[in-house]
Structures are given as C-alpha cells and as structure tokens.
Scaffold this active site. Structure first.
Site, PDB file in Angstrom:
ATOM      1  N   HIS A  90      -3.880  -3.331 -42.950  1.00 53.83           N
ATOM      2  CA  HIS A  90      -2.773  -2.373 -42.861  1.00 53.83           C
ATOM      3  C   HIS A  90      -2.002  -2.395 -44.174  1.00 53.83           C
ATOM      4  CE1 HIS A  90       0.529  -5.341 -42.240  1.00 53.83           C
ATOM      5  NE2 HIS A  90      -0.335  -6.001 -41.500  1.00 53.83           N
ATOM      6  N   ASP A  92       1.208  -0.864 -44.414  1.00 55.31           N
ATOM      7  CA  ASP A  92       2.650  -0.895 -44.223  1.00 55.31           C
ATOM      8  C   ASP A  92       3.128  -2.342 -44.268  1.00 55.31           C
ATOM      9  OD1 ASP A  92       1.443  -1.357 -41.570  1.00 55.31           O
ATOM     10  OD2 ASP A  92       3.508  -1.339 -40.849  1.00 55.31           O
ATOM     11  N   ASP A 123       0.257  -9.915 -46.482  1.00 63.95           N
ATOM     12  CA  ASP A 123       0.344  -9.226 -45.197  1.00 63.95           C
ATOM     13  C   ASP A 123       0.729  -7.764 -45.411  1.00 63.95           C
ATOM     14  OD1 ASP A 123       0.522  -8.742 -42.457  1.00 63.95           O
ATOM     15  OD2 ASP A 123       2.575  -9.490 -42.318  1.00 63.95           O
ATOM     16  N   GLU A 156       1.410  -0.893 -38.564  1.00 60.76           N
ATOM     17  CA  GLU A 156       1.162  -2.101 -37.779  1.00 60.76           C
ATOM     18  C   GLU A 156       2.432  -2.915 -37.587  1.00 60.76           C
ATOM     19  OE1 GLU A 156       0.254  -6.244 -36.828  1.00 60.76           O
ATOM     20  OE2 GLU A 156       1.187  -5.504 -38.664  1.00 60.76           O
ATOM     21  N   GLU A 157       3.244  -3.023 -38.630  1.00 64.62           N
ATOM     22  CA  GLU A 157       4.438  -3.865 -38.546  1.00 64.62           C
ATOM     23  C   GLU A 157       5.486  -3.285 -37.601  1.00 64.62           C
ATOM     24  OE1 GLU A 157       4.311  -6.691 -39.580  1.00 64.62           O
ATOM     25  OE2 GLU A 157       3.319  -6.886 -41.514  1.00 64.62           O
ATOM     26  N   HIS A 423       6.545 -11.998 -43.800  1.00 60.67           N
ATOM     27  CA  HIS A 423       7.736 -11.505 -43.105  1.00 60.67           C
ATOM     28  C   HIS A 423       9.027 -12.132 -43.619  1.00 60.67           C
ATOM     29  CE1 HIS A 423       5.607  -9.834 -39.243  1.00 60.67           C
ATOM     30  NE2 HIS A 423       4.851  -9.699 -40.332  1.00 60.67           N
TER      31      HIS A 423
END
Length: 454
Positions: A90, A92, A123, A156-157, A423
């Site tokens: 992903h 995003d 990520d 996705e996030e 994150h």
C-alpha cells in the site's frame, strides 16, 4: 540454478531503489483529505502506475475504489502454464504526527546511522520497492518465471475498506495461486519471518451529550453532568486495573503457542520508560497476537492552552479494538457498541458511529508456498531458518482475499521490523532488510514456479 546472480543483481540495484523510495516518500499520501490534499495520493498512484508500465506490466489501471481512493493494478504475463502470484503493498501512509519530533523531515528520505528515514519507508512504500527489486532481478537473470499481478492499495491505513469492496465486486481481478502481502515484517532485523496471524480491527467513534451547552464550572459544577468526565469514566470501563481489555462478552484468555516475545525485548522495542509496567496478563505474545486489545486513539476535548472554567456539554472519542484470530470483527463491534451504550454514566446520551472494520486472518503455514519461502529465506539470510510469528496489527484485505480465493496460498513478509517504528515519529527502513527481502522474494518466485502443485 545458483542464487548468486540474484544476490548480485539486487545489490547493484540498491542505489536506484533508494532514489525511487525517496521519490515515493516525498508524496504526502495520507488518505484523509481533511489532513492532506487528495492530489498527493493521486500523484503517488500515478508514480506507481508509471513504474509498472515501465516494467512491462499490462492492463495497468488506477482503480477508483468505493471509499474515494485509488488502488493501482498491473498484470505481467508469465510463461505458459506458470502459476500466478499477486504481490501487494500500500502506498498510503499514516500522518506524520508531531513533525517537530522528527529528526529529519517526515516526507524527505534521509540516511542516518545506516537506515533510511521517512514516513512510509517501511510501511509500506518500501514494500512496493521490494516487489520491483525482486522482479527486476529476475528479469535480469532469465526472466520472471510466473505471471504476476501487483496491487498497491491507497487507503489501507484508514481502514475504510475501499479495495476490499472493489475486490468483492470484481472477484476475477486479484485471483492468484499465491499471494505475497508485503506489509508485515521480520520479528527482528536479520531474523527471517513470515507472519502467520493478523488481528482484525474495528474502529468506533463515541459521542456523549449531557447538556445543551457548556456551563460555568463555578456556578454549575458539582451537580451539572460533565460530558468529558463521563467520557473518562466510560473509557476507563474498557480496562481492568492491570490494563487488560474488558469489553462485556468479549473473550480475552487465548494463548499464543508459537514464537515468544521476551518481556525485556518487548520493553526495549516499545521504548517503555524505566519503572513503567507493561499492561495486561499472560505472555507478551498472548497479549499482542492472541487477545483483543482496546486503544483510545483520540479524544476531542478543550486543549490546556486557552481552556476556560467550563462544564463540558459534549465529548467525543475514537476507539480502536484489535480482534484476534478466532473471533469475529462484526460480533466484536456489536459487543463494544453495547458496552459503550450500557456503561455511560449519569444517563448521558450515547451515539456510536462505526468508522472502520476488518476481520482477523490466519495463514496455512503448511502450504507449498511456505516451503518455497523457507528455502528462499535460507539463502537470503545465511545461517537462519524461517520463523513464523503473529502480528497485532490489521490488514483487512487479507481476510477478503482468503474468502474470495480459498485455494490461494497467502504469505506475509515485509520491512516493518521493530526498529522501523512504523506509525511513530522517525519511521525508518533498514536497506539491508530491503535488499535481503527483495532477494527472498525473487528466489521465492523462482522456487514457487518450480514447485509441484496439486
């Protein structure tokens, strides 16, 4: 066929990989137009589509998914009779949080102490670069031996389910014999790991209303029901004194019987302050891989600076509940909603809104694809054997793919080892891990093409 040419080719491609990851990281592709312009995500999607086209992919398309974001798709034909492998990542990313806490700008790839820093490096923009590296290495050494589909998700996030709903409406699009999800990570840098389980997730917003408007705390405080105080009490009901998640009717006593996570290592990875205890009961692996976990991820309330002596009329919070394999996210959502509605104090009016939801996932680690992956990791990580671990996070698409394609073999690998701090501020990726995992994926595709399938 020797693996040395693959290793040498990937090593030679690493400068290009750094340049491309720098370009991808520069896109502020947070899939929330309230925080970042949608044009940033669209530009990132366009970059990926152009990269796939340059690699010879056919049917490259920007898919407009039902949540208003775009996923990027491409198909690379393989030899006659070859299996089809779907590669997922992903593009995003999470918002950067406090940009002042970043040592270097979050959307500018910066090399420091042997790592590449920037939002999305691990990520999961790095996951897309990993896929490209693997395919380029194969093309330079005899060709890609399988048919390949690539899907790069755009939300996705956010957990808004756009790609899941698109896949359900177009089930033929992502069908494959094997699926490699490049959004997980090694248990520790240098220890090759596949992720066997994922917790699902439900996200709720709860609003409490107690008054028609804010009141002077001196004139009314002590008798007027304070919505912010009610919210604090309600949120406290979601945990036992030791921090264990306590949602009425939700089981929380499962155990993890695989790779364990020593407490001292977890404390170091999580950067827990000296003297602060871990929360919950059971082993660390039980707590983060096999049991539900509730987290209050946001509260709307007056900031300290500029606060007035007022009794608050309304309060709002956003709550994430991680749902372990063996439990149903829909059922967990109902239980959490009922808990919030029944535990609000003083008759406060409760409104609960569902924001996102995804089911947990459990892989079949006995499948032929795992044998091919284990052999690949043995070469890419000399002296190490493939480990299987859980992951406390969620990738909602995994359950959707498992339902749509029950015969497909799904594997989860990636760049999000503990030092990556995904994150969080100062996210980074290890270029050594990127190189090794690109070698792993290339060798896996070769092994899988040669493996017997029933």
């Amino acid at each position: 066929m020797t693996a040395r040419p693959i290793l040498e080719t990937v090593a030679s491609l690493m400068p290009r990989a750094k340049t491309e990851l720098s370009e991808l990281v520069a896109f502020q592709s947070v899939a929330d137009p309230a925080q970042f312009p949608r044009s940033e995500s669209e530009a990132a999607a366009g970059w990926i589509a152009a990269a796939l086209t340059a690699e010879g992919f056919e049917d490259v398309a920007l898919l407009d998914t039902p949540d208003g974001t775009q996923s990027v798709y491409g198909y690379l034909p393989g030899p006659a009779g070859a299996p089809t492998v779907l590669l997922y990542a992903h593009y995003d990313v999470q918002p950067p949080l406090d940009e002042s806490a970043w040592i270097s700008p979050p959307f500018e790839l910066t090399e420091r102490d042997g790592r590449w820093y920037g939002r999305g490096t691990a990520d999961c923009k790095g996951g897309l670069i990993m896929h490209l590296l693997a395919l380029r290495a194969l093309r330079a050494n005899g060709g890609v031996p399988v048919a390949v589909k690539v899907i790069a998700e755009g939300s996705e996030e956010q957990g808004t389910g756009g790609l899941e709903r698109y896949a359900e409406a177009h089930p033929e699009l992502l069908a494959a014999d094997s699926i490699v999800i490049g959004d997980a990570g090694n248990f520790r840098a240098g220890l090759p790991t596949v992720t066997a389980t994922l917790r699902g997730m439900t996200m709720l917003r709860v609003t409490l209303d107690t008054l028609e408007g804010n009141l002077h705390s001196g004139q009314f405080g002590g008798a007027a029901p304070d919505a912010l105080a009610a919210m604090i009490q309600l949120l406290a009901s979601l945990r036992a004194p030791d921090g264990t998640t306590t949602v009425d009717g939700l089981s929380g006593d499962a155990s993890w019987d695989g790779l364990q996570y020593p407490e001292d290592e977890f404390r170091a990875d999580a950067k827990v302050l000296d003297g602060v205890e871990l929360i919950g009961a059971g082993t660390v692996a039980d707590r983060i891989w096999a049991r539900p976990a509730v987290t209050v991820i946001g509260i709307d309330c007056p900031p300290v600076v500029g606060a007035t002596p007022s009794v608050q009329a309304s309060a709002r919070a956003q709550i994430s509940l991680r749902v372990p394999p063996g439990q149903d996210a829909v059922g967990a959502t109902k239980l959490l909603t009922a808990h919030l509605e029944s535990h609000a104090p003083w008759g406060a009016r409760v409104r609960v809104e569902q924001v996102g939801q995804g089911q947990p996932f459990r892989a079949d680690v006995t499948s032929p694809a795992y044998t091919s992956m284990a052999a690949a990791m043995r070469v890419a990580y000399p002296g190490e054997e493939m480990q299987t671990a859980g992951m406390g996070g969620s990738i909602p698409l995994c359950d959707t793919l498992a339902r749509l394609y029950p015969e497909s073999e799904i594997l989860l690998i990636g760049l999000s080892e503990p030092e990556a701090q995904i994150h969080a501020v100062n996210e980074s990726v290890s270029p050594e891990e990127l190189e090794r995992l690109a070698v792993t994926e290339a060798l896996f595709l070769r092994n899988y093409a040669e493996s017997p399938r029933g």
